[in-house]
Scaffold this motif. Structure first.
Motif, short mmCIF file in Angstrom:
data_model
loop_
_atom_site.label_atom_id
_atom_site.label_comp_id
_atom_site.label_asym_id
_atom_site.label_seq_id
_atom_site.Cartn_x
_atom_site.Cartn_y
_atom_site.Cartn_z
N ARG A 7 0.84 -1.19 0.00
CA ARG A 7 0.00 0.00 0.00
C ARG A 7 0.88 1.25 0.00
O ARG A 7 2.00 1.22 0.48
CB ARG A 7 -0.90 0.02 1.24
N SER A 8 0.33 2.33 -0.52
CA SER A 8 1.07 3.58 -0.54
C SER A 8 1.15 4.15 0.88
O SER A 8 0.41 3.74 1.79
CB SER A 8 0.39 4.60 -1.46
N SER A 9 2.04 5.11 1.08
CA SER A 9 2.24 5.71 2.40
C SER A 9 1.03 6.50 2.87
O SER A 9 0.88 6.78 4.06
CB SER A 9 3.47 6.62 2.37
N PHE B 145 -3.82 7.24 6.03
CA PHE B 145 -4.54 8.51 6.07
C PHE B 145 -5.89 8.37 5.38
O PHE B 145 -6.91 8.89 5.88
CB PHE B 145 -3.71 9.60 5.37
N TYR B 146 -5.91 7.65 4.25
CA TYR B 146 -7.18 7.39 3.55
C TYR B 146 -8.16 6.64 4.45
O TYR B 146 -9.35 6.98 4.52
CB TYR B 146 -6.92 6.60 2.27
N ARG C 251 -13.13 6.65 7.55
CA ARG C 251 -13.93 6.37 8.75
C ARG C 251 -14.60 7.64 9.27
O ARG C 251 -15.78 7.62 9.67
CB ARG C 251 -13.04 5.75 9.83
N LEU C 252 -13.89 8.76 9.26
CA LEU C 252 -14.48 10.03 9.68
C LEU C 252 -15.64 10.42 8.77
O LEU C 252 -16.68 10.89 9.23
CB LEU C 252 -13.41 11.13 9.69
N LEU D 217 -11.78 6.71 -6.44
CA LEU D 217 -12.75 5.65 -6.71
C LEU D 217 -13.97 5.79 -5.82
O LEU D 217 -15.11 5.58 -6.27
CB LEU D 217 -12.09 4.28 -6.51
N ASP D 218 -13.79 6.18 -4.56
CA ASP D 218 -14.92 6.39 -3.65
C ASP D 218 -15.83 7.51 -4.16
O ASP D 218 -17.06 7.39 -4.13
CB ASP D 218 -14.42 6.74 -2.24
N ALA D 219 -15.22 8.61 -4.63
CA ALA D 219 -16.01 9.74 -5.15
C ALA D 219 -16.79 9.32 -6.38
O ALA D 219 -17.96 9.70 -6.54
CB ALA D 219 -15.08 10.91 -5.49
#
Length: 265
Positions: free
Chosen positions: A66-68, A72-73, A78-79, A247-249
């Protein structure tokens, strides 16, 4: 002589490539020709993972690294889930008395429908929905997929399903942490047990939290067979492999189109 721009390896078991063929592939790469696998090309063209052609290539199914920014994503995701779920629960409180009154006259019975589903890590949880079928719809049949033009669906249930409003109570599941706003749709344990035996890598879809909406939901029709489950699994694994803000957007925008277009079932 041929000067291809890209060389596609249409071979499932890459470790079985003949040494001479492998040397020829390296020569092509040395000449600047892009070399890719059939699975990678299929994925980029369709937005799906070719599970039946992945063999034992774990990287073709799941991201190895996974990327760094992935942590954070996950935190921001979750927020975002919590904020949207709180707003969704407020809307839910407004709709409950209205739907209760309508149900009382059109289809007496429980307003909510609780059902066991399989979530992240294969753990079972109780999903909650507005009841859209007659009471005890599966009393004689057990766990079965809903059919097109299903006669068990109530008049109000048709509207709830078309607008996807029957899924609204699942904001409570999101708030509890059982689900996320976006992810693979959770399935029932009995159906999961059957599909795991028949479809390769089916259990991998439990690598992330299930969602109210997802890539498979906005890209494919309502699933009601093993063949449909295979197609939706390809989309679900693509989402798990490439999930991120973009992708979520895109999924949220397509979900709005589905709701406004009353394309649910």
């Amino acid at each position: 002589s041929l000067w291809p721009d890209e060389l596609v390896l249409a071979i499932t078991q890459l470790d079985s490539i003949h040494p001479e063929l492998f040397k020829a592939i390296l020569n092509c790469r040395e000449l600047g020709v892009t070399v890719t696998t059939m699975c990678s090309l299929y994925e980029s063209l369709t937005g799906r993972v070719a599970v039946e052609h992945a063999g034992r290539d774990v990287q073709a199914i799941l991201p190895v690294a996974r990327s760094s920014t992935h942590r954070f994503y996950l935190l921001m995701s979750r927020l975002f889930d919590i904020v949207i779920a709180l707003h969704g629960c407020f809307i839910l409180l407004v709709l409950i008395p209205i739907l209760w009154l309508i149900n009382r006259f059109s289809s007496p019975g429980n307003l909510f429908y609780w059902q066991k589903r399989v979530g992240e890590g294969g753990e079972a949880f109780n999903i909650v929905k507005f009841r859209s079928m007659v009471m005890d719809a599966e009393k004689l049949t057990g766990a079965v997929w809903a059919r097109k033009n299903d006669d068990r669906i109530t008049p109000v249930g048709h509207i709830l399903r078309k607008t996807r409003l029957d899924e609204l109570p699942q904001f409570w599941n999101v708030l509890r942490g059982d689900m996320s706003l976006i992810g693979p749709r959770p399935e029932r344990p009995a159906i999961v047990d059957d599909l795991v035996k028949k479809i390769p890598f089916y259990s991998v879809r439990h690598a992330s939290k299930p969602g109210i909406t997802g890539w498979a939901q906005v890209q494919y029709q309502y699933g009601a067979s093993i063949e449909d489950a295979l197609v939706k699994l390809r989309y679900d694994l693509y989402y798990i492999k490439h999930r991120g803000f973009y992708l979520d957007a895109l999924i949220l925008l397509k979900t709005v189109q589905v709701v406004l277009g009353m394309k649910g079932q």
